[in-house]
Design a protein around this motif. Structure first.
Motif, PDB file in Angstrom:
ATOM      1  N   LEU A  29       0.953  -1.243   0.058  1.00 21.38           N
ATOM      2  CA  LEU A  29      -0.038  -0.131  -0.131  1.00 21.38           C
ATOM      3  C   LEU A  29       0.741   1.344  -0.139  1.00 21.38           C
ATOM      4  N   ASP A  30       2.002   1.145  -0.357  1.00 20.30           N
ATOM      5  CA  ASP A  30       2.970   2.215  -0.586  1.00 20.30           C
ATOM      6  C   ASP A  30       2.429   3.359  -1.414  1.00 20.30           C
ATOM      7  N   GLY A  31       2.139   4.478  -0.613  1.00 17.51           N
ATOM      8  CA  GLY A  31       1.582   5.760  -1.550  1.00 17.51           C
ATOM      9  C   GLY A  31       0.008   5.792  -1.399  1.00 17.51           C
ATOM     10  N   ALA A  32      -0.550   4.898  -0.774  1.00 19.66           N
ATOM     11  CA  ALA A  32      -2.137   5.019  -0.718  1.00 19.66           C
ATOM     12  C   ALA A  32      -2.378   5.876   0.463  1.00 19.66           C
ATOM     13  N   ARG A  33      -3.266   6.629   0.137  1.00 13.56           N
ATOM     14  CA  ARG A  33      -3.878   7.662   1.385  1.00 13.56           C
ATOM     15  C   ARG A  33      -4.941   7.299   1.981  1.00 13.56           C
ATOM     16  N   ILE A  34      -4.925   6.629   3.323  1.00 11.92           N
ATOM     17  CA  ILE A  34      -5.972   6.104   3.869  1.00 11.92           C
ATOM     18  C   ILE A  34      -6.544   6.964   5.153  1.00 11.92           C
ATOM     19  N   VAL A  35      -7.752   7.406   5.123  1.00 12.02           N
ATOM     20  CA  VAL A  35      -8.215   7.817   6.402  1.00 12.02           C
ATOM     21  C   VAL A  35      -9.379   6.934   7.105  1.00 12.02           C
ATOM     22  N   ILE A  36      -9.155   6.910   8.275  1.00 12.90           N
ATOM     23  CA  ILE A  36      -9.930   5.758   9.112  1.00 12.90           C
ATOM     24  C   ILE A  36     -10.306   6.546  10.366  1.00 12.90           C
ATOM     25  N   THR A  37     -11.934   6.406  10.677  1.00 11.70           N
ATOM     26  CA  THR A  37     -12.223   6.983  11.755  1.00 11.70           C
ATOM     27  C   THR A  37     -12.462   5.753  12.718  1.00 11.70           C
ATOM     28  N   ALA A  79     -19.984   9.248   0.880  1.00 10.82           N
ATOM     29  CA  ALA A  79     -20.206   8.663  -0.493  1.00 10.82           C
ATOM     30  C   ALA A  79     -20.889   9.565  -1.644  1.00 10.82           C
ATOM     31  N   ALA A  80     -21.546  10.498  -1.241  1.00  7.16           N
ATOM     32  CA  ALA A  80     -22.197  11.141  -2.016  1.00  7.16           C
ATOM     33  C   ALA A  80     -21.404  12.314  -2.749  1.00  7.16           C
ATOM     34  N   SER A  81     -20.227  12.694  -2.013  1.00  7.68           N
ATOM     35  CA  SER A  81     -19.278  13.788  -2.667  1.00  7.68           C
ATOM     36  C   SER A  81     -17.944  12.860  -2.776  1.00  7.68           C
ATOM     37  N   ALA A  82     -18.056  11.850  -3.022  1.00  9.31           N
ATOM     38  CA  ALA A  82     -16.714  10.929  -3.270  1.00  9.31           C
ATOM     39  C   ALA A  82     -15.962  11.131  -4.626  1.00  9.31           C
ATOM     40  N   ARG A  83     -14.825  11.384  -4.689  1.00  9.88           N
ATOM     41  CA  ARG A  83     -14.281  11.641  -6.141  1.00  9.88           C
ATOM     42  C   ARG A  83     -14.141  10.343  -6.839  1.00  9.88           C
ATOM     43  N   PRO A  84     -14.053  10.313  -8.287  1.00 13.41           N
ATOM     44  CA  PRO A  84     -13.863   9.026  -9.028  1.00 13.41           C
ATOM     45  C   PRO A  84     -12.927   8.318  -8.532  1.00 13.41           C
ATOM     46  N   GLY A  85     -13.131   6.959  -8.122  1.00 12.66           N
ATOM     47  CA  GLY A  85     -12.032   6.117  -7.820  1.00 12.66           C
ATOM     48  C   GLY A  85     -11.694   6.369  -6.247  1.00 12.66           C
ATOM     49  N   ALA A 110      -2.452  -1.981  10.411  1.00 15.09           N
ATOM     50  CA  ALA A 110      -2.387  -2.963   9.224  1.00 15.09           C
ATOM     51  C   ALA A 110      -2.073  -1.858   7.929  1.00 15.09           C
ATOM     52  N   ALA A 111      -2.644  -1.050   7.845  1.00 12.87           N
ATOM     53  CA  ALA A 111      -2.391  -0.047   6.452  1.00 12.87           C
ATOM     54  C   ALA A 111      -0.938   0.656   6.701  1.00 12.87           C
ATOM     55  N   LEU A 112      -0.484   1.033   8.148  1.00 15.03           N
ATOM     56  CA  LEU A 112       0.764   1.466   8.049  1.00 15.03           C
ATOM     57  C   LEU A 112       1.809   0.763   7.826  1.00 15.03           C
ATOM     58  N   ARG A 113       1.746  -0.529   8.511  1.00 10.33           N
ATOM     59  CA  ARG A 113       2.929  -1.569   8.104  1.00 10.33           C
ATOM     60  C   ARG A 113       2.894  -1.813   6.453  1.00 10.33           C
ATOM     61  N   ARG A 114       1.856  -1.437   5.907  1.00  5.21           N
ATOM     62  CA  ARG A 114       1.893  -1.973   4.396  1.00  5.21           C
ATOM     63  C   ARG A 114       2.107  -0.764   3.656  1.00  5.21           C
ATOM     64  N   GLY A 115       2.660   0.214   4.306  1.00  2.00           N
ATOM     65  CA  GLY A 115       3.159   1.133   3.738  1.00  2.00           C
ATOM     66  C   GLY A 115       2.373   2.568   3.275  1.00  2.00           C
ATOM     67  N   ALA A 116       0.841   2.501   3.771  1.00  5.74           N
ATOM     68  CA  ALA A 116      -0.019   3.609   3.442  1.00  5.74           C
ATOM     69  C   ALA A 116       0.358   4.783   4.276  1.00  5.74           C
ATOM     70  N   THR A 117      -0.043   6.021   3.872  1.00  8.70           N
ATOM     71  CA  THR A 117      -0.221   7.243   4.698  1.00  8.70           C
ATOM     72  C   THR A 117      -1.577   7.116   5.421  1.00  8.70           C
ATOM     73  N   VAL A 118      -1.511   7.169   6.862  1.00  7.34           N
ATOM     74  CA  VAL A 118      -2.804   6.874   7.354  1.00  7.34           C
ATOM     75  C   VAL A 118      -3.096   8.105   8.310  1.00  7.34           C
ATOM     76  N   THR A 119      -4.292   8.696   8.311  1.00  7.76           N
ATOM     77  CA  THR A 119      -4.835   9.684   9.039  1.00  7.76           C
ATOM     78  C   THR A 119      -5.869   8.743   9.953  1.00  7.76           C
ATOM     79  N   LEU A 120      -5.680   9.040  11.135  1.00 14.75           N
ATOM     80  CA  LEU A 120      -6.508   8.421  12.039  1.00 14.75           C
ATOM     81  C   LEU A 120      -7.450   9.310  12.828  1.00 14.75           C
ATOM     82  N   ALA A 130     -10.675  14.914   1.318  1.00 17.73           N
ATOM     83  CA  ALA A 130     -10.240  15.644   0.136  1.00 17.73           C
ATOM     84  C   ALA A 130      -9.050  15.094  -0.304  1.00 17.73           C
ATOM     85  N   GLU A 131      -8.253  14.643   0.497  1.00 12.35           N
ATOM     86  CA  GLU A 131      -6.887  13.946  -0.006  1.00 12.35           C
ATOM     87  C   GLU A 131      -6.528  12.444   0.071  1.00 12.35           C
TER      88      GLU A 131
END
Ligand code: CTP
Ligand code: CA
Length: 230
Positions: free
Chosen positions: A10-18, A138-144, A47-57, A90-91
């Motif tokens: 997940l290197d480079g993936a930006r994941i936001v988790i609440t 969900a209503a305002s999600a960007r494509p992808g 798990a996301a961090l360990r797999r290389g993602a950038t994580v906002t908790l 947004a990011e």
């Protein structure tokens, strides 16, 4: 079932988790809350961090320590959570709403403690509905962009659980819904979990039981398959 992917996938993936449970203030010393421990959301972040993602908790009240290495945002109430997750989304490539958001908040928040002598032997609280944060994302999600919801249900039957899950997924308009059963002795505060993940059309894309960390990896496998990672 897909095997867990190698670290770094997940290197480079930006994941936001609440994660955690929101608290809605009644007065300076009291709140309406719920039993969410935040463990599944924190496991997802680890798990996301360990797999290389950038994580906002985005943390409401957690019973467990968040992992070092995340960007930590504190969001005690539903209103604060909505602001924080909307800004962070947004990011983000993926937003996972594992937090237990209070459906209602007190219609008024008092500046002084509610006094027993002023209220008598019964007290009626007036509550107003909070916004549906997940449906808004969900209503305002960007494509992808992938939006993932959670549903903790007390329904005993498996078929009924899926039926409720499918209706909820359709109502929210999210890409995935992680459904799990909760009860007095199930789900909350435990280190293990048992889940079913529904995909956009209501199809079961994953069934998993295990530790919350094991389940976190499986959920990430399911929601990132097909997500381009830069
Ligand atoms: N959720 C949200 N905003 C709310 C309530 C819930 O974003 N005001 C999110 C939760 O974080 C979760 C998903 O919606 O990811 C499902 O929450 P749930 O409480 O199961 O759904 P509700 O629509 O509130 O339905 P219910 O009547 O079953 O509580
Ligand atoms: Ca709810």
């Amino acid at each position: 079932a897909a095997a867990a992917q190698a670290p770094g996938d997940l290197d480079g993936a930006r994941i936001v988790i609440t994660a955690g449970g929101t608290r809605e203030a009644l007065d300076p010393v009291r709140f309406i809350g719920n039993r969410s421990s935040g463990k599944q959301g924190v496991a997802l972040a680890s798990a996301a961090l360990r797999r290389g993602a950038t994580v906002t908790l985005i943390a409401s009240h957690l019973d467990v320590a968040p992992p070092g290495g995340v960007t930590l945002v504190s969001a005690p109430s539903a209103t604060e959570l909505q602001q924080a997750v909307t800004d962070a989304a947004a990011e983000a490539d993926i937003v996972i709403m594992a937090a237990a958001v209070s459906d209602y908040r007190p219609a008024e928040v008092l500046d002084a403690k509610i006094k027993k002598e002023d209220t008598g032997t019964e007290l009626t609280l007036r509550l107003v509905q909070n916004p549906d944060i997940l449906a808004g994302l969900a209503a305002s999600a960007r494509p992808g962009q992938k939006i993932v919801g959670f549903a903790a249900e007390t329904t005993p039957g498996e078929d009924e659980l899926l039926e409720i899950g499918r209706a909820k997924l359709a109502r929210k308009g999210c890409d995935f819904l992680v459904v799990n059963r909760v009860g007095w002795n199930e789900g909350f505060a435990l280190d293990t979990n048992s889940i079913v993940v529904l995909g956009k059309g209501g199809n079961v894309v994953l069934e998993a039981s295990g530790t919350k960390l094991e389940i976190a990896d499986r959920i990430l496998d399911a929601v990132t398959s097909g997500v381009p990672v830069r």
